[in-house]
Scaffold this active site. Structure first.
Site, PDB file in Angstrom:
ATOM      1  N   GLU A  35       0.863  -1.174   0.000  1.00 31.91           N
ATOM      2  CA  GLU A  35       0.000   0.000   0.000  1.00 31.91           C
ATOM      3  C   GLU A  35       0.907   1.235   0.000  1.00 31.91           C
ATOM      4  O   GLU A  35       1.813   1.327   0.819  1.00 31.91           O
ATOM      5  CB  GLU A  35      -0.877   0.020   1.241  1.00 31.91           C
ATOM      6  N   ARG A 260       5.216 -13.242   9.406  1.00 27.74           N
ATOM      7  CA  ARG A 260       5.842 -11.953   9.160  1.00 27.74           C
ATOM      8  C   ARG A 260       7.112 -11.832   9.999  1.00 27.74           C
ATOM      9  O   ARG A 260       7.346 -12.608  10.925  1.00 27.74           O
ATOM     10  CB  ARG A 260       4.884 -10.810   9.518  1.00 27.74           C
ATOM     11  N   LYS A 270       3.249   0.784  10.233  1.00 32.65           N
ATOM     12  CA  LYS A 270       3.406   2.000   9.438  1.00 32.65           C
ATOM     13  C   LYS A 270       2.690   3.188  10.089  1.00 32.65           C
ATOM     14  O   LYS A 270       3.151   4.325   9.984  1.00 32.65           O
ATOM     15  CB  LYS A 270       2.891   1.778   8.012  1.00 32.65           C
TER      16      LYS A 270
END
Length: 557
Positions: A35, A260, A270
């Site tokens: 994104e 992850r 983020k």
């Protein structure tokens, strides 16, 4: 080591089996779909290395695709930074970067097809009502009062949403699945919402935007992605991914989840990284204290060291926390093998060689790397007045001291043996100058009778460069800054010593031509690189010389 010769993992085992069975005709197409709402961090590096690495391993292709469905938080700056990071890590995409917004027309038609199939409806519940109707993990949800609208009515309303006839939030399009499903993601999830906002790629064409879960699988299908590799948090979303593709009877990529990357002493959200930037706790997304790829690049981390780290930690299906020392070890390992050496005095104290002729200068030729002859040599000037580091002198030395002290000899790196005779102090009792003697017969040799206790680095005062050296450390001083803490947030664990500045550093003159971003080992100090952004002479500490992970590895062998 080529990609094909590297050890496999559970994902490559799946792909190997698919290839054996002739699935997709042996084709492998992956994608990296960030994104564009922030800069990439070390966690993304693992995903980049995995997705592009798998494509290389199978002579396939990896698409770079921007999931740009939330224009309020996205920008062209983030898009360009992502391209730079992927390229810097050593990967490339074969075609032009793709955008989810490239498929907005097709996605709208897919949504209309769901409506016509009776599998989607326009809902007018507000956010609070939506949460109430959704139920909990223990209790089923309730059907929306708008769930049984006809396909014709839903289609007309959805087209009116597209045409801008309703304000933000008044209506949404929801998939019609099962409000009693134990998987809360299948309880009629929102697939489209109204947002009257300018889009960085499509301008003002759209005022309805698809949700990630709707967009992602269909974008994969449109591109012909064979293996859609995601992190574990998307595992519970996979049934929705499958439902959308099966209901629309389109090409169906296989979604595979992996763990992850979680690092201690690090925050990779983020949203929180953006907060650090916006609130001024750091100087920007590329601040060398940040775990962003651009921050690590500016700090002096090499692309190879990050790739080595990602390969070393492997790919699993189990969540775990990796010690940040393992990342630092990978950086040291790469720089130790490849970084040229240089002499820099961070906290200088003046040395005067009382028996060295005034005005005389010599040039010493020293190797750039002790283990790599191909690195060549450089010339280092020598004169009567030198700088050494304050930490290399002690009037009253501790046990096993191997540096300068009155009456004892030390060797200057690549130069003579010198003996300190006197320490000159200022009115406050601080040592400001050392008066020493050099022995002209000791250049490169240790004559009989000399037993210098150690070797120290130095810089000629007449030739020294003035520079600012940033001594970076970990941004957080708690191993789990992102965990829940009573009455504390991650901001409370910012390390006040994450940056100290040696503003009076003295550098050997060869560093005037140092290329920004290229690593050096400052002898006995650590690994450093010239800052990528500063116009003046500024160096950043990449990592210290001490390597606890190397000792841990050695014990394990």
């Amino acid at each position: 080591m080529s990609e094909t010769s590297k050890p496999g993992n559970f994902i490559t085992q799946i792909i190997d089996k698919d290839s054996e069975n002739g699935k997709h005709g042996g084709k492998v197409l992956t994608r990296f779909p960030p994104e564009p709402n922030g800069y990439l961090h070390i966690g993304h590096a693992k995903s980049i290395c995995l997705n592009f690495g798998i494509a290389q391993r199978y002579q396939g292709q990896c698409n770079l695709r921007f999931d740009d469905t939330n224009p309020e938080k996205e920008s062209v700056e983030y898009i360009e930074s992502i391209k730079r990071d992927v390229t810097w890590l050593g990967f490339e995409w074969k075609e032009e970067p793709k955008f989810a917004s490239d498929y907005f027309d097709a996605l709208f038609e897919f949504a209309c097809e769901l409506i016509k199939k009776g599998k989607a409806y326009v809902c007018e519940l507000n956010a609070d009502e939506m949460r109430e109707y959704r139920g909990t993990l223990k209790e089923p949800g309730k059907d929306s009062p708008y769930r049984d609208r006809t396909a014709e009515e839903n289609l007309a309303l959805f087209e009116a949403m597209r045409d801008g006839q309703f304000p933000d939030g008044e209506k949404v399009l929801r998939a019609k699945i099962d409000m009693a499903s134990p998987n809360i993601n299948l309880r009629d999830p929102i697939i489209y919402r109204i947002r009257h906002v300018h889009h960085h790629q499509t301008g003002d064409k759209w005022c309805v935007y698809p949700m990630y879960d709707f967009t992602h699988g269909l974008s994969d299908a449109i591109e012909g992605v064979t293996h859609s590799i995601c992190t574990l948090e998307f595992q519970d979303h996979r049934p929705l991914y499958d439902w959308i593709l099966e209901t629309l009877e389109t090409f169906h990529p296989q979604q595979i989840e992996f763990a992850r990357l979680n690092l201690n002493y690090t925050v990779t959200s983020k949203r929180k990284l953006k907060q650090l930037v916006d609130d001024g706790h750091v100087e920007g997304w590329d601040d060398p204290r940040m775990p962003t790829i651009s921050g690590m690049r500016r700090r002096g981390y090499t692309a190879q060291s990050i790739r080595n780290f990602c390969e070393r930690i492997g790919v699993t299906k189990s969540d775990s926390v990796v010690d940040v020392g393992m990342l630092e070890h990978a950086v040291r390992e790469d720089l130790d093998a490849n970084a040229n050496r240089a002499m820099v005095v961070l906290n200088p104290i003046k040395v005067t060689l009382t028996n060295y002729p005034e005005g005389k200068e010599e040039i010493f030729t020293v190797s750039n790397h002790p283990k790599n002859e191909d690195a060549g040599t450089r010339e280092v000037p020598f004169s009567k007045h030198l700088f050494v580091d304050q930490a290399d002198f002690a009037e009253v030395p501790p046990r096993k001291w191997k540096r300068m002290t009155p009456g004892s000899a030390v060797r200057l790196r690549g130069g003579y043996v010198i003996t300190c005779d006197e320490a000159i102090k200022d009115e406050n009792g601080n040592v400001v100058e050392l008066l020493c003697r050099y022995d002209e017969n000791t250049l490169g040799v240790n004559p009989e009778g000399y037993k210098p206790k150690g070797v120290i680095h130095w810089v000629s005062a007449e030739h020294a460069l003035d520079a600012e050296v940033n001594l970076y450390d970990r941004l957080f001083n708690h191993e789990s800054p992102d965990a829940k803490h009573e009455d504390k947030t991650f901001l409370d664990f910012i390390n006040p010593e994450a940056l100290t500045v040696a503003s009076n550093a003295k550098l050997e003159p060869s560093l005037l031509n140092a290329e920004p971003g290229v690593g050096y080992q400052f002898e006995r100090e650590g690994y450093f690189c010239r800052d990528l952004n500063a116009e003046r002479l500024v160096f950043n500490r990449t990592v210290t010389l001490r390597d606890s992970w190397a000792k841990i590895e050695a014990k394990g062998k």
